[in-house]
Write a protein that holds these residues in place. Structure first.
Motif, short mmCIF file in Angstrom:
data_model
loop_
_atom_site.label_atom_id
_atom_site.label_comp_id
_atom_site.label_asym_id
_atom_site.label_seq_id
_atom_site.Cartn_x
_atom_site.Cartn_y
_atom_site.Cartn_z
N ALA A 1 0.83 -1.20 0.00
CA ALA A 1 0.00 0.00 0.00
C ALA A 1 0.87 1.25 0.00
N ALA A 2 1.97 1.24 0.74
CA ALA A 2 2.87 2.40 0.77
C ALA A 2 3.52 2.61 -0.59
N ALA A 3 3.97 1.55 -1.22
CA ALA A 3 4.59 1.66 -2.54
C ALA A 3 3.57 2.16 -3.57
N LEU A 4 2.37 1.67 -3.52
CA LEU A 4 1.33 2.10 -4.44
C LEU A 4 0.97 3.57 -4.22
N ALA A 5 0.96 4.01 -2.97
CA ALA A 5 0.67 5.41 -2.69
C ALA A 5 1.75 6.32 -3.28
N VAL A 6 3.01 5.91 -3.19
CA VAL A 6 4.10 6.71 -3.76
C VAL A 6 3.97 6.77 -5.28
N VAL A 7 3.68 5.64 -5.91
CA VAL A 7 3.55 5.61 -7.36
C VAL A 7 2.37 6.47 -7.82
N ARG A 8 1.27 6.38 -7.13
CA ARG A 8 0.10 7.20 -7.49
C ARG A 8 0.37 8.69 -7.30
N PHE A 9 1.05 9.04 -6.21
CA PHE A 9 1.37 10.44 -5.95
C PHE A 9 2.27 10.99 -7.03
N ARG A 10 3.31 10.24 -7.42
CA ARG A 10 4.23 10.69 -8.46
C ARG A 10 3.52 10.83 -9.81
N ALA A 11 2.62 9.88 -10.11
CA ALA A 11 1.89 9.95 -11.37
C ALA A 11 0.96 11.16 -11.40
N ALA A 12 0.30 11.45 -10.28
CA ALA A 12 -0.60 12.61 -10.20
C ALA A 12 0.20 13.91 -10.29
N ALA A 13 1.36 13.96 -9.66
CA ALA A 13 2.18 15.17 -9.71
C ALA A 13 2.71 15.41 -11.12
N ALA A 14 3.10 14.35 -11.81
CA ALA A 14 3.60 14.49 -13.17
C ALA A 14 2.48 14.93 -14.11
N GLN A 15 1.29 14.46 -13.87
CA GLN A 15 0.17 14.82 -14.73
C GLN A 15 -0.29 16.25 -14.47
N ALA A 16 -0.17 16.72 -13.24
CA ALA A 16 -0.64 18.05 -12.88
C ALA A 16 0.37 19.14 -13.24
N ALA A 17 1.63 18.78 -13.47
CA ALA A 17 2.66 19.78 -13.79
C ALA A 17 2.41 20.36 -15.17
N PRO A 18 2.62 21.66 -15.33
CA PRO A 18 2.48 22.26 -16.65
C PRO A 18 3.49 21.65 -17.63
N SER A 19 3.07 21.45 -18.85
CA SER A 19 3.92 20.74 -19.80
C SER A 19 5.10 21.56 -20.30
N GLY A 20 5.00 22.88 -20.35
CA GLY A 20 6.07 23.70 -20.88
C GLY A 20 7.10 24.15 -19.86
N VAL A 21 6.85 23.90 -18.59
CA VAL A 21 7.72 24.37 -17.53
C VAL A 21 8.59 23.22 -17.05
N PRO A 22 9.93 23.38 -17.09
CA PRO A 22 10.78 22.30 -16.59
C PRO A 22 10.69 22.18 -15.07
N GLY A 23 10.90 21.00 -14.58
CA GLY A 23 10.84 20.75 -13.14
C GLY A 23 12.07 21.27 -12.42
N PRO A 24 12.07 21.20 -11.11
CA PRO A 24 13.23 21.69 -10.36
C PRO A 24 14.45 20.80 -10.61
N ARG A 25 15.62 21.41 -10.60
CA ARG A 25 16.85 20.67 -10.83
C ARG A 25 17.48 20.32 -9.49
N ASP A 26 18.03 19.16 -9.41
CA ASP A 26 18.75 18.84 -8.19
C ASP A 26 20.18 19.35 -8.30
#
Length: 69
Positions: free
Chosen positions: A16-41
């Motif tokens: 359940a914890a692994a699935l929650a992380v995968v779902r959160f990452r997928a939702a965050a990637a989908q919600a991010a604007p497509s033309g704006v690059p993400g933060p750099r490490d």
């Protein structure tokens, strides 16, 4: 979305914890604007290579290598 456990025997809580992380990452990637690059490490930031740790060569460069503590 299908997740398959290839190795090991996770508990329901671990799965359940692994699935929650995968779902959160997928939702965050989908919600991010497509033309704006993400933060750099810091590791991939090319500006970290621009920091000079050694003084440039020259007549008195040996004198700039000592930093009193």
């Amino acid at each position: 979305m299908t997740i398959k456990v290839v190795r090991g025997n996770p508990t329901p809580e671990e799965l359940a914890a692994a699935l929650a992380v995968v779902r959160f990452r997928a939702a965050a990637a989908q919600a991010a604007p497509s033309g704006v690059p993400g933060p750099r490490d810091a590791w991939s930031d090319p500006a970290r290579l621009a920091v000079r740790r050694v003084p440039p060569p020259g007549e008195a460069s040996w004198a700039r290598t000592y930093w009193p503590g």
